[in-house]
Design an enzyme around this catalytic site. Sequence first.
Site, PDB file in Angstrom:
ATOM      1  N   GLU A 126       0.813  -1.224   0.000  1.00  0.00           N
ATOM      2  CA  GLU A 126       0.000   0.000   0.000  1.00  0.00           C
ATOM      3  C   GLU A 126       0.844   1.271   0.000  1.00  0.00           C
ATOM      4  OE1 GLU A 126      -2.493  -0.694   3.402  1.00  0.00           O
ATOM      5  OE2 GLU A 126      -4.039  -1.670   2.193  1.00  0.00           O
ATOM      6  N   GLU A 152       7.357 -21.818   7.939  1.00  0.00           N
ATOM      7  CA  GLU A 152       7.764 -20.965   9.058  1.00  0.00           C
ATOM      8  C   GLU A 152       8.862 -21.595   9.917  1.00  0.00           C
ATOM      9  OE1 GLU A 152       5.011 -21.658  12.861  1.00  0.00           O
ATOM     10  OE2 GLU A 152       3.937 -20.722  11.204  1.00  0.00           O
TER      11      GLU A 152
END
Length: 296
Positions: free
Chosen positions: A81, A112
């Site tokens: 953004e 992960e």
Amino acid sequence: MLNLTTEQRNPASAQVDTLSARQIVDLMNSQDALIAEAVARESENISRAIEIIADRFRNGGRLFYQGAGTSGRLGVLDASECPPTFSTPPSMVVGIIAGGQRALTNAVEGAEDNPDQARSDLELHHFSSKDVLVGIATSGRTPYVLGGLKYARSLGAATVGFTCNESSELHPLSDIVIAPVVGPEIVSGSTRLKAGTATKMVLNMLTTGAMVLIGKTYGNLMVDLRASNEKLKLRSIRIVAEIAELTPPKAEEILLACQGEVKTAIVASLHQIDAQAARELLTSHDGQLRAALPQQ
């Protein structure tokens, strides 16, 4: 793991499966009300992180987010953004998620748990000592995030850790730790809930605060936005018209002459100079619009 706040059971939701829809909403709303207080308690650490990020930006460095699962997705979201909001190149704020692009919409088994992959992912972006890494792990123990922080620290880069536990494995690997302790989740261990909301709030502060410090706003107006759609084009026109005290048609005309660059259009209008001279004036003031405007 049981000593981690993020993994504990929440007494308030112990009977959540017996509640009505309205009762669930009220319960979640009451728990969510605790998040802002937890973030506020970390104001000093958040402020220090913003100052470090802004300093790295001024010296040609970049901001990297690195996380797994929800943490990784929120980092990618915040990074994505920045270009339309602040007209930054995509390489200036980078979000990296364990498991790569596919992990944005699908769980990637075991991603992960691989600390070495974090280093490889950073190397792909030529991560260097000039940059800053924000390692996001609400548990504070995600191996992928720890691996990234270790690598960043070995290079001499700035490191910021984000967790929702008071003490964690990322603490000794981070120059600054931001740790809003939001308490156990409504659904035990589901850190996409309160922890995820706290993460989004803090990441908003990090990028917005740093962008403001390097001159990406004038007051609360986003004067460095990139008009990539009709909504942003109209916003650009309104901002130029307001600050330069022009009619919307005249503001649009000057914006076109300045290739849609809002700050350039404002400076060009108020100084009565062409686009290139306006850009040079802005550059001489480190991109700070307020400093480049005619002094009253």
